[in-house]
Design an enzyme around this catalytic site. Sequence first.
Site, PDB file in Angstrom:
ATOM      1  N   GLU A   1       0.791  -1.228   0.000  1.00  0.00           N
ATOM      2  CA  GLU A   1       0.000   0.000   0.000  1.00  0.00           C
ATOM      3  C   GLU A   1       0.830   1.288   0.000  1.00  0.00           C
ATOM      4  O   GLU A   1       0.905   2.012   1.008  1.00  0.00           O
ATOM      5  CB  GLU A   1      -0.967  -0.002   1.193  1.00  0.00           C
ATOM      6  CG  GLU A   1      -1.907  -1.188   1.192  1.00  0.00           C
ATOM      7  CD  GLU A   1      -3.015  -1.090   2.237  1.00  0.00           C
ATOM      8  OE1 GLU A   1      -2.938  -0.225   3.125  1.00  0.00           O
ATOM      9  OE2 GLU A   1      -3.967  -1.876   2.150  1.00  0.00           O
TER      10      GLU A   1
ATOM     11  N   GLU B   1      -5.969  -8.118   0.042  1.00  0.00           N
ATOM     12  CA  GLU B   1      -6.612  -7.871   1.348  1.00  0.00           C
ATOM     13  C   GLU B   1      -8.058  -7.487   1.133  1.00  0.00           C
ATOM     14  O   GLU B   1      -8.368  -6.678   0.250  1.00  0.00           O
ATOM     15  CB  GLU B   1      -5.950  -6.707   2.116  1.00  0.00           C
ATOM     16  CG  GLU B   1      -4.635  -7.032   2.741  1.00  0.00           C
ATOM     17  CD  GLU B   1      -4.040  -5.837   3.506  1.00  0.00           C
ATOM     18  OE1 GLU B   1      -4.809  -4.994   4.016  1.00  0.00           O
ATOM     19  OE2 GLU B   1      -2.806  -5.768   3.561  1.00  0.00           O
TER      20      GLU B   1
HETATM   21  C1  FCB Z   1      -4.774  -2.149   5.344  1.00  0.00           C
HETATM   22  C2  FCB Z   1      -3.438  -2.569   5.912  1.00  0.00           C
HETATM   23  C3  FCB Z   1      -3.520  -3.610   6.987  1.00  0.00           C
HETATM   24  C4  FCB Z   1      -4.682  -3.358   7.915  1.00  0.00           C
HETATM   25  C5  FCB Z   1      -5.946  -3.189   7.112  1.00  0.00           C
HETATM   26  C6  FCB Z   1      -7.183  -3.009   7.942  1.00  0.00           C
HETATM   27  O1  FCB Z   1      -4.668  -0.855   4.843  1.00  0.00           O
HETATM   28  O2  FCB Z   1      -2.629  -3.073   4.878  1.00  0.00           O
HETATM   29  O3  FCB Z   1      -2.290  -3.632   7.672  1.00  0.00           O
HETATM   30  O4  FCB Z   1      -4.418  -2.263   8.694  1.00  0.00           O
HETATM   31  O5  FCB Z   1      -5.812  -2.082   6.255  1.00  0.00           O
END
Ligand code: FCB
Length: 444
Positions: free
Chosen positions: A167, A351
């Site tokens: 990210e 994610e």
């Molecule tokens: C993302 C992150 C992870 C966690 C989630 C909820 O942005 O990569 O570490 O904090 O959000």
Amino acid sequence: MIPPRSTFPKDFVFGTATSAYQIEGHGFGGAGSTHWDTFAATPGNVANAEDGRVACDHYHRWPEDLDLVAGAGFDAYRFSTSWARVLPEGRGTPNPEGLDFYDRLVDGLLARGLRPAVTLYHWELPSPLADLGGWQNRDVAERFAEFAEVVMSRIGDRVWSVATINEPWCVAWLSHFLGQHAPGLRDIRATARAMHHVLLAHGRATEAMRALGVGNIGAVFNMEYAAPADDSPEAASAATRYDAIYNRFFLSGVFHCTYPPEVLDGLAPHMPAGWQDDMGVIGAPLDWVGLNYYTRKLLAPAPGPWPALQEVPGPLPKTDMGWEIYPEGLGFFLRRTAREYTGDLPIYVTENGMAWPDRPVDGHIDDAARIDYIGRHLAQVAAAAADGVPVAGYFVWSLLDNYEWALGYDKRFGLVHVDFETLERTPKASWHALARALGGAGAR
Ligand code: FCB
């Protein structure tokens, strides 16, 4: 309901994701100080001033945790390597205990039939590099390439995939413009430099790993769906600016070797001299792209300097983070990323998940809301795949309740509940539901 495996293309990969600082316990095993340790030790930055010193004690409990990954029927496990655990000074002599830990972890995954999906950097920058300006200093790119070489020389022969930096938007914008994550700056010049250097570091590490013969290299970007708060042209243009800063800057840099004009409108005067000459390195070819997706934002114009926008609360049901639940946004990004940036390259949802205030009742955690959230997002993934988008896998964030950065241990994202007093793990209903959908031993 969570759609069964048979809904997805053959060879579709299901996994779950974690990160080093959020679960390992940074106080163990000779790890060096990071900017998250010092950010957390500064009053007002983190809920209850909590840090990652113990976290989930995954450093010692990893065999039990990997059993939980396997028991849910996952194929792959996405984890990150802590730079300061491997190189406590950020460079120079490696900490043998740190490398040994990741070596054991990778072997432990393989022994359970799980594919190791490593991310090199998930946010805890070694303090000695922060002292030199961290992501504002161009040299961070060379240091990161060296770190990539050290890690991959040890585990690169056995990992399934490698991502460079988790990210970039959070590393650069959230941490240097909004000041919400370490190092907690609010400065546009620092931001412009971090936005560029984070991608330069990605490119240099990619080159260094290619030279070592490492394959299956990718990058992980977070996406937020940007919707105008109303029908006005001003709201539409605020949403366009937000989308450019958040989503398109990084994809454009890596896949088109250019930055969007809407972002350069604000950042150009603050960019490091000669940044244009780095775009070839930033665009180093990749084998896959990862998208992290959680929510959408509603945008309105705001007075003041660029980017002159503000978020306004939306009407949709929200998670415990206050984030609106908007699965359609995931379908949108899968399609747009393939169409405009990555073509035939495999896309992984690296994610997706939700925070919920889960509490055990008689030893059970009935997180029906999370099952619904995952099921609705997976339905979007399946629909995109059916439309021909080359989406090849999906990773739930997260295996365990963990250190949710500036929000400390309050926000629970896990498929498995963690009691932060005893560190006891208890699989939630969502873990069992995934096991049922994926054919894991924990099906219930
Ligand atoms: C993302 C992150 C992870 C966690 C989630 C909820 O942005 O990569 O570490 O904090 O959000």
